[in-house]
Design a protein around this motif. Structure first.
Motif, mmCIF file in Angstrom:
data_model
loop_
_atom_site.group_PDB
_atom_site.id
_atom_site.type_symbol
_atom_site.label_atom_id
_atom_site.label_comp_id
_atom_site.label_asym_id
_atom_site.label_seq_id
_atom_site.Cartn_x
_atom_site.Cartn_y
_atom_site.Cartn_z
ATOM 1 N N ILE A 33 -5.564 8.865 8.827
ATOM 2 C CA ILE A 33 -6.222 8.781 7.484
ATOM 3 C C ILE A 33 -6.676 10.287 6.962
ATOM 4 O O ILE A 33 -6.533 10.528 5.790
ATOM 5 C CB ILE A 33 -7.738 8.038 7.493
ATOM 6 C CG1 ILE A 33 -7.338 6.292 8.052
ATOM 7 C CG2 ILE A 33 -8.557 7.988 6.196
ATOM 8 C CD1 ILE A 33 -8.222 5.743 8.214
ATOM 9 N N GLN A 34 -7.252 11.092 7.589
ATOM 10 C CA GLN A 34 -7.448 12.326 7.104
ATOM 11 C C GLN A 34 -6.445 13.322 6.766
ATOM 12 O O GLN A 34 -6.217 13.846 5.946
ATOM 13 C CB GLN A 34 -8.696 12.967 8.167
ATOM 14 C CG GLN A 34 -9.938 12.525 8.136
ATOM 15 C CD GLN A 34 -10.640 12.634 9.322
ATOM 16 O OE1 GLN A 34 -10.179 13.568 10.333
ATOM 17 N NE2 GLN A 34 -11.987 12.285 9.548
ATOM 18 N N ILE A 54 -0.679 5.199 9.515
ATOM 19 C CA ILE A 54 -1.751 4.237 9.139
ATOM 20 C C ILE A 54 -1.441 2.792 9.203
ATOM 21 O O ILE A 54 -1.711 2.001 9.688
ATOM 22 C CB ILE A 54 -2.346 4.626 7.712
ATOM 23 C CG1 ILE A 54 -3.107 6.019 7.799
ATOM 24 C CG2 ILE A 54 -3.416 3.585 7.222
ATOM 25 C CD1 ILE A 54 -3.354 6.604 6.183
ATOM 26 N N PHE A 94 -5.836 6.908 14.442
ATOM 27 C CA PHE A 94 -5.898 6.144 13.041
ATOM 28 C C PHE A 94 -6.964 6.870 12.082
ATOM 29 O O PHE A 94 -6.338 7.171 10.964
ATOM 30 C CB PHE A 94 -6.669 4.885 13.376
ATOM 31 C CG PHE A 94 -6.816 3.806 12.224
ATOM 32 C CD1 PHE A 94 -5.441 3.314 11.435
ATOM 33 C CD2 PHE A 94 -8.004 3.459 11.719
ATOM 34 C CE1 PHE A 94 -5.502 2.749 10.304
ATOM 35 C CE2 PHE A 94 -8.140 2.665 10.779
ATOM 36 C CZ PHE A 94 -6.849 2.225 9.884
ATOM 37 N N VAL A 95 -8.018 7.253 12.824
ATOM 38 C CA VAL A 95 -8.819 8.145 11.761
ATOM 39 C C VAL A 95 -8.198 9.774 11.254
ATOM 40 O O VAL A 95 -8.402 10.025 10.295
ATOM 41 C CB VAL A 95 -10.280 8.443 12.513
ATOM 42 C CG1 VAL A 95 -11.036 9.290 11.691
ATOM 43 C CG2 VAL A 95 -10.924 6.911 12.671
ATOM 44 N N MET A 138 0.560 -1.132 0.188
ATOM 45 C CA MET A 138 0.005 0.046 -0.034
ATOM 46 C C MET A 138 0.868 1.225 0.045
ATOM 47 O O MET A 138 0.681 2.279 -0.770
ATOM 48 C CB MET A 138 -0.976 -0.078 1.174
ATOM 49 C CG MET A 138 -1.963 1.103 1.184
ATOM 50 S SD MET A 138 -2.442 1.505 2.920
ATOM 51 C CE MET A 138 -1.179 2.522 3.418
ATOM 52 N N LEU A 167 1.290 4.208 -3.242
ATOM 53 C CA LEU A 167 0.811 5.555 -3.163
ATOM 54 C C LEU A 167 1.349 6.503 -4.090
ATOM 55 O O LEU A 167 2.490 6.323 -4.195
ATOM 56 C CB LEU A 167 0.774 5.684 -1.628
ATOM 57 C CG LEU A 167 -0.117 5.179 -0.842
ATOM 58 C CD1 LEU A 167 0.239 5.482 0.759
ATOM 59 C CD2 LEU A 167 -1.549 5.871 -0.806
ATOM 60 N N GLN A 225 -3.535 11.652 5.718
ATOM 61 C CA GLN A 225 -2.825 10.910 4.893
ATOM 62 C C GLN A 225 -1.359 10.721 5.327
ATOM 63 O O GLN A 225 -0.442 10.928 4.709
ATOM 64 C CB GLN A 225 -2.721 11.678 3.422
ATOM 65 C CG GLN A 225 -4.097 12.269 2.965
ATOM 66 C CD GLN A 225 -4.346 11.564 1.488
ATOM 67 O OE1 GLN A 225 -3.563 11.706 0.651
ATOM 68 N NE2 GLN A 225 -5.441 11.056 1.380
ATOM 69 N N TYR A 277 0.815 8.167 6.246
ATOM 70 C CA TYR A 277 0.707 6.764 5.359
ATOM 71 C C TYR A 277 1.589 5.830 6.531
ATOM 72 O O TYR A 277 1.267 4.798 6.814
ATOM 73 C CB TYR A 277 1.437 6.480 4.428
ATOM 74 C CG TYR A 277 0.796 7.376 3.369
ATOM 75 C CD1 TYR A 277 -0.756 7.115 3.310
ATOM 76 C CD2 TYR A 277 1.210 8.283 2.388
ATOM 77 C CE1 TYR A 277 -1.467 7.900 2.178
ATOM 78 C CE2 TYR A 277 0.677 9.008 1.502
ATOM 79 C CZ TYR A 277 -0.937 8.820 1.393
ATOM 80 O OH TYR A 277 -1.389 9.416 0.535
#
Lengths: 314, 345
Positions: free
Chosen positions: A270-271, A278, A266-267, A26, A30, A273, A275
């Motif tokens: 994500i917002q 995450i 975590f959230v 992943m 990216l 970015q 990586y």
């Protein structure tokens, strides 16, 4: 037994490996590269940088390096927070664990209890009420339960009666832990109570319950000594998936109630970015769950000696 | 009745099965005196062979029978109607609504439920949001997106699940073993985490959610189909078909898969709420449907930020999500009862 434990451990390791590989690829897929900045980097510098961080090596070798790093416990450096991911996880994990365990314990105890009540009082209003609660619990997402509880019990009660019954956010006093734990546990509670009811009804129809009844045992003893002990088995098997549900549910619950746990990070990552953050948290979650599943699987064999673990297949 | 008897009766309430026995026993205790009946009161009418073999009721197929059972289940039928209404409204309302989804009315933002603007006579049934967009239109437009995502995702799941499960179940042996281990590994990781990871890589869009969800959630379906095929392929009629020289494709397509349909249908109905939940969850944490579109999840997310001042902005999408999930869950339960009466409780 040892063969079974070995097999489970092997699959647990394989699952974690798959997850590690997934997060690795992943990161590679990216867009952009790690050295993007304001100024264009000269080609020679770029080469040197790539060499320094091992990015010029073949993909597979990089993957092994990454796995090696993870095994050493190094999850990388968060871009967004500019801190090692390990530090953030070490700081946030206790909150998440506290919340998760509270929700899990509450869901299990209440779910089992409601399931017993519904089965014993089958066909009465208690049964209908419990099953109605269960189907609502399965159907209403935890983030909705959380938001509604926060609004009505947290905010409205304060506005109308001027008493601070439950704080809206935070994770310090006992009162502040009630709403998030309940919101997180509601769905699992419903699943457990439905399962417990079905399994309890099944057990109550068995011959040994009739035997217990005819030898004159009180209803209390029949239910607690003979029925519940056998009926609780299927509930134990779902504790693994339930733990997963509680864990992922915590992403939003922590966000809604501003609890500084891992789900919130975590959230937020994500917002933002972020990586590395995450993949780091994902791996941590994955490892935690795989271990939880392993414990549940093994515990099942110890609790119910009738299960011959070596023969278990699907 | 003695005190002990009362207690015993009470005890027996915990088990319906035994209630019948107890009443039987009570009846037996009353003495029945046999009455002498004269033989002449009876007449031998002989046997009518044609009549005893006639079919007095129309024959029902399995599906007709199941539909009959489903129709008697009130909760499931109400849920079916609710789903129908939501489906129809989600198609019609965005077409006939006087407002478009992203049309802004800057003069009346944050309007309450049932608001009528005194100036231009605009009626907003569910009020307006922070940009003055009509919530009623947005809700039904969101329903379109949410339902489209969940139906497509479940459809893809079913296709993958049937193919994967069918192959694993039919071939069996080592192939089955490897295929099931792969599923076990996928199941070891919570699906939401994989979905989130996949969403990160792929470009934002509606189909992304479908692909991300379908990439993970097919395992349940595959397991189910595999189990069914495994038990079905040992049935005599499959052996008979094989003996008569049917090709594997014919056996799978004609004999095995149609018999898994009942289980598959129940699974589909129960998967849709899970897909709706996933979409809402992803949108709620800001990963879901991108901005020009609106789904129930994004509406709930927008509502959450203004929740303390304007609770209806969250409560309306919340009710929609919950009601739809509830309806599909209850319908699924009803279908399971109807299609497999053996499992009924």
């Amino acid at each position: 037994m040892i063969k079974y434990i070995g097999k489970r451990l092997f699959y647990a390791a394989l699952t974690l490996l798959a997850l590690t590989a997934l997060t690795f690829f992943m990161m590679r897929w990216l867009p952009g590269d790690p050295f993007i900045g304001e100024k264009a980097i000269p080609e020679t510098t770029m080469k040197a940088l790539n060499k320094k961080y091992g990015l010029d090596k073949p993909m597979l070798e990089q993957l092994f390096m990454y796995i090696g790093n993870v095994l050493k416990g190094d999850l990388g450096h968060s871009i967004h927070y500019n801190r090692p991911v390990n530090d953030i996880i070490a700081q946030a994990f206790p909150y998440s664990f506290d919340l998760g365990i509270r929700a899990l314990i509450f869901a299990t105890i209440m779910g089992v209890f409601l399931g017993i009540v519904a089965a014993v009082k089958r066909g009465t209003h208690w049964d209908t009420l419990t099953m109605l609660l269960a189907i609502i619990g399965v159907s209403v997402p935890s983030f909705i339960v959380g938001s509604l509880l926060q609004y009505f019990l947290g905010l409205r009660v304060y506005q109308i009666f001027d008493v601070r019954l439950f704080p809206i956010t935070g994770w310090n006093t006992f009162a502040s832990k009630i709403l998030p734990s309940f919101a997180l546990s509601f769905g699992s509670l419903a699943t457990i109570s439905r399962l417990m009811r079905t399994s309890m009804l099944d057990v109550l129809g068995q011959d040994y319950i009739k035997t217990a009844k005819s030898k004159g045992l009180s209803q209390k003893k029949i239910i607690w000594k003979h029925a519940v002990r056998n009926a609780i088995m299927p509930v134990i098997t779902v504790l693994g998936p339930i733990a997963a549900a509680v864990l992922t549910g915590a992403f939003v619950i922590e966000n809604i109630f501003s609890i500084p746990g891992m789900g919130r990070f975590f959230v937020l990552s994500i917002q933002a970015q972020d990586y590395t953050m995450i993949s780091g948290t994902t791996l941590c979650y994955g490892a935690f769950l795989v271990i939880a599943n392993l414990i549940v699987d093994l515990a099942y064999g110890f609790i119910d000696p009738r299960v011959k673990l070596t023969n278990v297949k699907e | 009745m003695s005190k002990k008897n009362v207690k015993e009766n009470k005890l027996n309430k915990i088990n319906d099965l035994n209630n019948e026995n107890i009443t039987d026993m009570n009846n037996n205790s009353q003495e029945i005196t046999p009455e002498k009946i004269d033989v002449s009161r009876f007449e031998w009418i002989g046997s009518n062979t044609t009549e005893s073999e006639t079919i007095s009721r129309p024959s029902t197929s399995y599906w007709k029978d199941a539909m009959h059972r489903l129709r008697r289940n009130k909760a499931a039928m109400i849920c079916l109607i609710i789903i129908g209404i939501i489906g129809i409204l989600s198609i019609i309302i965005p077409i006939i609504s006087p407002y478009t989804v992203s049309e802004q009315h800057v003069t009346h933002t944050y309007a309450k439920i049932g608001y009528t603007d005194p100036g231009d006579g605009h009626v907003h049934l569910f009020g307006t949001d922070s940009l003055g967009r009509d919530v009623f239109t947005r809700i039904w437009y969101g329903a379109r997106i949410s339902l489209f995502i969940s139906f497509t995702a479940v459809f893809v799941n079913v296709i993958i699940g049937i193919i994967y499960g069918g192959i694993a179940g039919y071939i069996g042996g080592a192939v089955d073993n490897v295929m099931m281990r792969i599923i076990e590994i996928i199941n070891g990781i919570p699906y939401l985490i994989i979905v989130i990871l996949l969403m990160m890589i792929m470009p934002k869009g509606i189909m992304t959610i479908v692909v991300a969800y379908a990439a993970v959630a097919w395992t349940g379906m595959a397991r189910l189909v595999r189990g069914q095929i495994m038990s079905l392929k040992q049935q005599d009629y499959v052996v008979a078909a094989k003996v008569m020289g049917a090709k594997p494709s014919r056996i799978i397509g004609k004999h095995l898969l149609p018999n898994t349909f009942s289980v598959v249908i129940v699974h589909i109905t129960l998967s849709i709420p899970s897909a709706i939940f996933t979409e809402a969850f992803l949108s709620y944490i800001g990963l879901g449907v991108p901005v020009p579109y609106a789904s129930w999840g994004t509406l709930a997310n927008e509502g959450r930020q203004l929740f303390q001042m304007y609770p209806h902005l969250l409560i309306i999408p919340a009710i929609c999500i919950s009601l739809t999930m509830l309806s599909f869950n209850l319908l699924g339960d009803g279908l399971r009862d109807a299609l497999d009466p053996k499992l009924r409780r």
